[in-house]
Design a protein around this motif. Structure first.
Motif, PDB file in Angstrom:
ATOM      1  N   LYS A 208      15.400   2.081   0.676  1.00 45.85           N
ATOM      2  CA  LYS A 208      15.645   2.152  -0.772  1.00 45.85           C
ATOM      3  C   LYS A 208      14.641   1.287  -1.530  1.00 45.85           C
ATOM      4  O   LYS A 208      14.112   1.693  -2.561  1.00 45.85           O
ATOM      5  CB  LYS A 208      17.065   1.631  -1.094  1.00 45.85           C
ATOM      6  CG  LYS A 208      18.153   2.654  -0.992  1.00 45.85           C
ATOM      7  CD  LYS A 208      19.379   2.171  -1.782  1.00 45.85           C
ATOM      8  CE  LYS A 208      20.601   2.135  -0.899  1.00 45.85           C
ATOM      9  NZ  LYS A 208      21.772   1.508  -1.515  1.00 45.85           N
ATOM     10  N   ALA A 209      14.378   0.102  -0.997  1.00 45.05           N
ATOM     11  CA  ALA A 209      13.438  -0.816  -1.643  1.00 45.05           C
ATOM     12  C   ALA A 209      12.025  -0.225  -1.644  1.00 45.05           C
ATOM     13  O   ALA A 209      11.290  -0.351  -2.633  1.00 45.05           O
ATOM     14  CB  ALA A 209      13.468  -2.177  -0.948  1.00 45.05           C
ATOM     15  N   GLU A 210      11.667   0.453  -0.566  1.00 39.52           N
ATOM     16  CA  GLU A 210      10.328   1.063  -0.497  1.00 39.52           C
ATOM     17  C   GLU A 210      10.185   2.164  -1.551  1.00 39.52           C
ATOM     18  O   GLU A 210       9.146   2.273  -2.217  1.00 39.52           O
ATOM     19  CB  GLU A 210      10.062   1.627   0.905  1.00 39.52           C
ATOM     20  CG  GLU A 210       8.655   2.207   1.053  1.00 39.52           C
ATOM     21  CD  GLU A 210       8.339   2.665   2.466  1.00 39.52           C
ATOM     22  OE1 GLU A 210       9.235   2.636   3.338  1.00 39.52           O
ATOM     23  OE2 GLU A 210       7.167   3.057   2.698  1.00 39.52           O
ATOM     24  N   VAL A 211      11.232   2.977  -1.701  1.00 44.50           N
ATOM     25  CA  VAL A 211      11.208   4.041  -2.711  1.00 44.50           C
ATOM     26  C   VAL A 211      11.043   3.429  -4.108  1.00 44.50           C
ATOM     27  O   VAL A 211      10.232   3.900  -4.919  1.00 44.50           O
ATOM     28  CB  VAL A 211      12.497   4.907  -2.628  1.00 44.50           C
ATOM     29  CG1 VAL A 211      12.607   5.843  -3.827  1.00 44.50           C
ATOM     30  CG2 VAL A 211      12.524   5.704  -1.326  1.00 44.50           C
ATOM     31  N   VAL A 212      11.776   2.356  -4.363  1.00 43.62           N
ATOM     32  CA  VAL A 212      11.694   1.696  -5.665  1.00 43.62           C
ATOM     33  C   VAL A 212      10.298   1.081  -5.888  1.00 43.62           C
ATOM     34  O   VAL A 212       9.730   1.177  -6.977  1.00 43.62           O
ATOM     35  CB  VAL A 212      12.841   0.654  -5.795  1.00 43.62           C
ATOM     36  CG1 VAL A 212      12.546  -0.379  -6.860  1.00 43.62           C
ATOM     37  CG2 VAL A 212      14.156   1.369  -6.097  1.00 43.62           C
ATOM     38  N   PHE A 213       9.737   0.510  -4.839  1.00 42.83           N
ATOM     39  CA  PHE A 213       8.368  -0.028  -4.911  1.00 42.83           C
ATOM     40  C   PHE A 213       7.382   1.063  -5.348  1.00 42.83           C
ATOM     41  O   PHE A 213       6.595   0.882  -6.277  1.00 42.83           O
ATOM     42  CB  PHE A 213       7.979  -0.607  -3.543  1.00 42.83           C
ATOM     43  CG  PHE A 213       6.518  -0.865  -3.349  1.00 42.83           C
ATOM     44  CD1 PHE A 213       5.862  -1.858  -4.080  1.00 42.83           C
ATOM     45  CD2 PHE A 213       5.769  -0.125  -2.431  1.00 42.83           C
ATOM     46  CE1 PHE A 213       4.505  -2.098  -3.907  1.00 42.83           C
ATOM     47  CE2 PHE A 213       4.411  -0.357  -2.261  1.00 42.83           C
ATOM     48  CZ  PHE A 213       3.777  -1.344  -2.995  1.00 42.83           C
ATOM     49  N   LEU A 214       7.478   2.235  -4.700  1.00 40.56           N
ATOM     50  CA  LEU A 214       6.579   3.344  -5.036  1.00 40.56           C
ATOM     51  C   LEU A 214       6.802   3.847  -6.456  1.00 40.56           C
ATOM     52  O   LEU A 214       5.854   4.183  -7.166  1.00 40.56           O
ATOM     53  CB  LEU A 214       6.809   4.504  -4.063  1.00 40.56           C
ATOM     54  CG  LEU A 214       5.829   4.623  -2.911  1.00 40.56           C
ATOM     55  CD1 LEU A 214       6.175   5.842  -2.081  1.00 40.56           C
ATOM     56  CD2 LEU A 214       4.383   4.731  -3.409  1.00 40.56           C
ATOM     57  N   ARG A 215       8.055   3.889  -6.859  1.00 40.75           N
ATOM     58  CA  ARG A 215       8.351   4.357  -8.214  1.00 40.75           C
ATOM     59  C   ARG A 215       7.809   3.395  -9.262  1.00 40.75           C
ATOM     60  O   ARG A 215       7.344   3.822 -10.325  1.00 40.75           O
ATOM     61  CB  ARG A 215       9.848   4.623  -8.383  1.00 40.75           C
ATOM     62  CG  ARG A 215      10.247   5.832  -7.525  1.00 40.75           C
ATOM     63  CD  ARG A 215      11.519   6.510  -7.967  1.00 40.75           C
ATOM     64  NE  ARG A 215      11.546   6.833  -9.382  1.00 40.75           N
ATOM     65  CZ  ARG A 215      12.675   6.961 -10.089  1.00 40.75           C
ATOM     66  NH1 ARG A 215      13.842   6.784  -9.509  1.00 40.75           N
ATOM     67  NH2 ARG A 215      12.622   7.270 -11.361  1.00 40.75           N
ATOM     68  N   VAL A 216       7.852   2.096  -8.974  1.00 41.03           N
ATOM     69  CA  VAL A 216       7.243   1.115  -9.888  1.00 41.03           C
ATOM     70  C   VAL A 216       5.752   1.424 -10.045  1.00 41.03           C
ATOM     71  O   VAL A 216       5.234   1.491 -11.165  1.00 41.03           O
ATOM     72  CB  VAL A 216       7.446  -0.343  -9.393  1.00 41.03           C
ATOM     73  CG1 VAL A 216       6.519  -1.315 -10.120  1.00 41.03           C
ATOM     74  CG2 VAL A 216       8.902  -0.775  -9.552  1.00 41.03           C
ATOM     75  N   LEU A 217       5.077   1.659  -8.921  1.00 42.40           N
ATOM     76  CA  LEU A 217       3.635   1.927  -8.993  1.00 42.40           C
ATOM     77  C   LEU A 217       3.360   3.169  -9.839  1.00 42.40           C
ATOM     78  O   LEU A 217       2.447   3.193 -10.663  1.00 42.40           O
ATOM     79  CB  LEU A 217       3.042   2.097  -7.594  1.00 42.40           C
ATOM     80  CG  LEU A 217       3.130   0.885  -6.649  1.00 42.40           C
ATOM     81  CD1 LEU A 217       2.435   1.210  -5.326  1.00 42.40           C
ATOM     82  CD2 LEU A 217       2.515  -0.363  -7.270  1.00 42.40           C
TER      83      LEU A 217
END
Ligand SMILES: Cc1ncc(CNC=O)c(N)n1
Length: 231
Positions: A208-217
């Motif tokens: 979940k954190a990785e998905v959120v990281f990518l969405r921030v980018l």
């Protein structure tokens, strides 16, 4: 566990964030070496683009304050390390100066902040922040987003201050705001917090954190794109 955490904290950029930055390198470069940043750095920036970015960013930062406050609340409730709260509180405190800085900077450029209409990419990004404020979102996921949001600005603006950059004098203050070394230290503190938490997290929360990281980018790239003015 104690010893393992210490080892991670001793070195910079070891852990999950390093893995992600490698895996998603092209998107990360898209966010931190955007044409707007490159044009600040090479001195070719069109000032209307800069002003458009400044006005939109003021609106973003106003929405960012309650997001950071929500991360602080999660740290208080969920963190196993009391010093996390102090790092996040430092972030809240610097946002107070930042809002004052935006007002001063806007008046320097003749921008009327009360008249700014948020554009779609900005509204989308603010809505995304709002979704992360929910109490259902884990502290680890929220702190990961927080680290990524701050780090994109740090890496972008620090690039405009490196040796060989031709950044105009009147834009240096903006670049200093996020590109300075102490903001860099603060970003590394956030990164250490994120890595410490991610190390203990379940695979499900890490994904979940990785998905959120990518969405921030992706949101950061869309945010820079707004400066072109094609709404
Ligand atoms: C769109 C965006 N992303 C990150 C930052 C940096 N954090 C706080 O100022 C910012 N100002 N704007």
């Amino acid at each position: 566990m104690e010893g393992k955490t210490k080892v991670v904290e001793a070195a910079e950029r070891t852990g999950m964030t390093e893995t992600w930055l490698k895996k998603h390198r092209l998107v990360y470069i898209g966010a931190t070496r955007h044409p707007l940043i490159l044009s600040i750095r090479d001195g070719t920036i069109d000032l209307s683009s800069f002003k458009r970015w400044l006005g939109q960013d003021y609106i973003f930062v106003r929405a960012f304050v309650p997001f950071v406050a929500s991360v602080l609340l999660k740290a208080w409730k969920e963190s196993d390390d009391g010093s996390d709260m102090e790092v996040i509180l430092g972030g809240v405190a610097s946002l107070n100066d930042e809002i004052a800085w935006f007002k001063k900077e806007a008046s320097k450029w003749g921008i009327e902040l009360s008249g700014i209409v948020p554009q779609k990419a900005n509204l989308d990004y603010c809505r995304f922040l709002e979704s992360l404020m929910s109490s259902e979102v884990e502290y680890i996921v929220a702190i990961t987003a927080f680290w990524a949001i701050e780090t994109v600005y740090q890496e972008s603006f620090a690039h405009c201050l490196e040796d060989g950059s031709k950044t105009a004098e009147e834009l240096k203050d903006t670049c200093q705001r996020w590109g300075n070394d102490s903001f860099g230290q603060y970003c590394r503190s956030l990164e250490r917090i994120a890595n410490r938490c991610l190390e203990k997290a379940s695979d499900d929360v890490v994904s979940k954190a990785e998905v959120v990281f990518l969405r921030v980018l992706e949101h950061e790239i869309e945010f820079w794109n707004m400066s072109h003015g094609e709404t």
